[in-house]
Design a protein around this motif. Structure first.
Motif, short mmCIF file in Angstrom:
data_model
loop_
_atom_site.label_atom_id
_atom_site.label_comp_id
_atom_site.label_asym_id
_atom_site.label_seq_id
_atom_site.Cartn_x
_atom_site.Cartn_y
_atom_site.Cartn_z
N VAL A 182 0.88 -0.60 0.42
CA VAL A 182 0.36 0.03 -0.32
C VAL A 182 1.24 1.32 0.09
N ALA A 183 2.04 1.05 1.00
CA ALA A 183 2.73 2.67 0.62
C ALA A 183 3.71 2.74 -0.59
N GLN A 184 3.92 1.54 -1.45
CA GLN A 184 4.03 2.17 -2.74
C GLN A 184 3.34 3.34 -3.48
N LEU A 185 2.19 2.86 -3.29
CA LEU A 185 0.89 3.25 -4.22
C LEU A 185 1.08 5.16 -3.77
N VAL A 186 1.46 5.13 -3.01
CA VAL A 186 1.55 6.49 -2.04
C VAL A 186 2.07 7.91 -2.94
N GLY A 187 1.43 8.56 -3.90
CA GLY A 187 1.64 9.64 -4.91
C GLY A 187 1.36 8.87 -6.87
N HIS A 188 0.66 7.90 -6.96
CA HIS A 188 0.94 6.98 -8.20
C HIS A 188 -1.32 7.08 -8.45
N ARG A 189 -1.19 7.86 -9.47
CA ARG A 189 -3.14 7.93 -9.34
C ARG A 189 -3.32 7.00 -9.58
N ILE A 190 -4.59 6.75 -9.40
CA ILE A 190 -5.91 5.67 -9.40
C ILE A 190 -7.36 6.02 -9.94
N TRP A 191 -7.31 5.62 -11.14
CA TRP A 191 -8.28 6.38 -11.65
C TRP A 191 -9.81 5.19 -11.17
N MET A 192 -10.39 5.86 -9.97
CA MET A 192 -11.80 5.10 -10.59
C MET A 192 -13.51 5.73 -10.19
N ILE A 216 -7.39 8.46 -4.92
CA ILE A 216 -7.83 8.62 -5.88
C ILE A 216 -8.77 9.02 -6.76
N GLU A 217 -8.82 9.23 -7.93
CA GLU A 217 -9.04 9.99 -8.59
C GLU A 217 -10.96 9.81 -9.44
N ALA A 218 -11.90 9.59 -8.60
CA ALA A 218 -13.30 9.81 -9.44
C ALA A 218 -13.79 10.62 -10.53
N THR A 219 -13.11 11.22 -11.60
CA THR A 219 -13.65 12.40 -11.87
C THR A 219 -14.16 12.06 -13.60
N GLY A 220 -14.42 12.54 -14.65
CA GLY A 220 -15.46 12.06 -15.30
C GLY A 220 -15.57 10.75 -15.48
N PRO A 221 -16.95 10.73 -16.59
CA PRO A 221 -18.07 10.05 -17.05
C PRO A 221 -17.91 8.35 -16.75
N ASN A 222 -18.40 7.66 -16.12
CA ASN A 222 -18.13 6.21 -16.12
C ASN A 222 -18.74 5.43 -17.04
N PHE A 223 -17.86 4.95 -18.46
CA PHE A 223 -18.42 4.63 -19.72
C PHE A 223 -18.43 2.91 -19.27
N GLY A 224 -18.08 2.22 -18.48
CA GLY A 224 -18.60 1.22 -18.08
C GLY A 224 -16.62 0.40 -17.73
N SER A 225 -16.74 -0.97 -18.18
CA SER A 225 -15.80 -1.31 -17.01
C SER A 225 -14.81 -1.72 -18.40
N ASP A 226 -15.25 -2.08 -19.48
CA ASP A 226 -14.80 -2.01 -20.59
C ASP A 226 -13.82 -0.82 -21.07
N ALA A 227 -14.44 0.77 -21.24
CA ALA A 227 -13.86 1.99 -21.43
C ALA A 227 -12.58 2.24 -20.61
#
Length: 315
Positions: A182-192, A216-227
Motif C-alpha cells: 500500500v505504501a508503494q501506491l502513495v503518489g500514483h494516480r488511481i482512477w475509479m 483516488i480520482e473519480a473524475t469523468g463519466p463512467n462508461f463501464g468496465s470496457d472503457a
C-alpha cells in the motif's frame, strides 16, 4: 370480476346440482343460488336451466365455461407467482461481473432446483426498501457505512472479504511488480470513475484514502468496465483497483496486469442482508451455501474500514 362467482359457476357446471356445488364449496345452497343469480344479471344472460335432474348449462353457459376455467387457472398462477416457495428467490447484486455474481453462480450450480431472479439495484437505500417491501429477498452490500444504519428488521451477515488488486497497463511504472505494498501506491494516480458519493463503496474508498494517503480520482463519466480497461491500457500514468474475484476479459493487445496489494491487503467486505421474517424456503439454503463458501483466513495482514469490522446485526 368476482372470482368467487366464477368458481361457483364452474362448480355447479361440474356437479350439475346446486346442492352438491354448495357442499364442495363449503357454503349454503342459498349462497350458491345468489352468486349465480347476481352474475347472470351482470352478464345479462341465463347460465343454467333448472330441470328435475338438476342444473343444465344454457348455450351461453356452455360458451362461458371454458373461459371461466381459464380465469381460475390464471388466478391460481398469479397467486403462486408471489407465494413463498412457489416464486423465484430474488437476489440483488451490484455488478454482473463482480464477486457477488460469482457467489450466486456457485449457488445455482449447487442448488439447480432453486429458481432464481438476479437483479441489480444501485443504491443501498433502494435495496433496503425493496427487501422491506418484499420486492426482493436479499441483497449483497457493504453494510454499516457511516450514516447508513440498517433498520432493526434487516439482518446482515458477512459472506466475503474480497482482496483488492491493482490493475495497470504495460507501460505503467509498476507493471513489472509481482506485488505492491500500500505504501508503494502513495503518489500514483488511481482512477475509479465508478465511485459515487453517498454509496457504500464510496464510503469504503474514502476510508482507504484517509487511512493510507492514496490518490483516488473519480473524475469523468463512467462508461463501464470496457472503457475503463481501454483507458488503463493506454495511459501509463493511471491505475485502478479491481476486486480479486471480479471477472475481467480484455483484448490480448491491452497487456494489462493484475497485481496483488500487500502490507496490508485492502479487502472489500461483502455482506448478505435480508428481512428478518422473510419466509422464502430457499433463503436458508443460500445463507448456508454462502457460509460454506467463505474463503479461508488470509495468509497476509488485511485492512478494511473500522465500520466494516463491527459485529453484524445477524450475529
Amino acid at each position: 370480476m368476482d372470482l368467487e362467482a366464477v368458481r361457483t359457476f364452474v362448480a355447479v357446471a361440474d356437479t350439475g346440482r346446486f346442492q352438491e356445488a354448495a357442499a364442495d364449496l363449503a357454503i349454503t345452497q342459498q349462497a350458491v343460488s345468489r352468486r349465480i343469480s347476481v352474475w347472470e344479471k351482470s352478464l345479462g344472460v341465463r347460465l343454467f336451466t333448472r330441470t328435475p335432474r338438476g342444473a343444465e348449462l344454457t348455450i351461453d353457459g356452455q360458451a362461458l365455461l371454458p373461459h371461466a376455467r381459464e380465469l381460475l387457472r390464471v388466478a391460481e398462477r398469479a397467486v403462486a407467482s408471489v407465494r413463498a416457495g412457489h416464486r423465484p428467490l430474488r437476489v440483488d447484486v451490484i455488478a454482473s461481473r463482480g464477486a457477488q455474481s460469482g457467489l450466486m453462480r456457485g449457488f445455482h450450480r449447487a442448488h439447480p432446483e432453486v429458481e432464481l431472479d438476479v437483479l441489480m439495484l444501485f443504491e443501498i437505500e433502494a435495496a433496503v426498501a425493496a427487501i422491506r417491501s418484499g420486492a426482493i429477498d436479499a441483497s449483497f452490500r457493504a453494510v454499516a457505512a457511516p450514516g447508513q444504519p440498517l433498520p432493526e428488521d434487516i439482518v446482515s451477515v458477512p459472506v466475503l472479504d474480497e482482496p483488492l488488486q491493482l490493475l495497470v497497463g504495460p507501460a505503467h511504472a509498476l507493471a513489472g511488480a509481482r506485488s505492491v505494498t500500500v505504501a508503494q501506491l502513495v503518489g500514483h494516480r488511481i482512477w475509479m470513475p465508478g465511485i459515487v458519493p453517498g454509496t457504500e463503496w464510496g464510503a469504503y474508498y474514502d476510508a482507504l484514502v484517509a487511512e493510507f494517503g492514496l490518490s483516488i480520482e473519480a473524475t469523468g463519466p463512467n462508461f463501464g468496465s470496457d472503457a475503463l480497461l481501454d483507458t488503463i491500457a493506454d495511459t501509463p500514468a493511471l491505475a485502478t483497483f479491481m476486486g480479486g474475484h471480479t471477472r475481467l476479459i480484455w483484448p490480448t493487445g491491452h497487456g494489462l496486469r493484475r497485481i496483488p496489494v500487500t502490507d496490508p491487503t485492502p479487502v472489500y467486505p461483502h455482506s448478505l442482508i435480508w428481512r428478518r421474517d422473510n419466509p422464502h424456503p430457499a433463503l436458508p439454503a443460500l445463507r448456508e451455501y454462502l457460509g460454506s463458501a467463505q474463503s479461508s483466513p488470509p495468509e497476509r495482514e488485511t485492512w478494511k474500514p473500522g465500520w466494516a469490522a463491527r459485529e453484524p446485526n445477524g450475529r
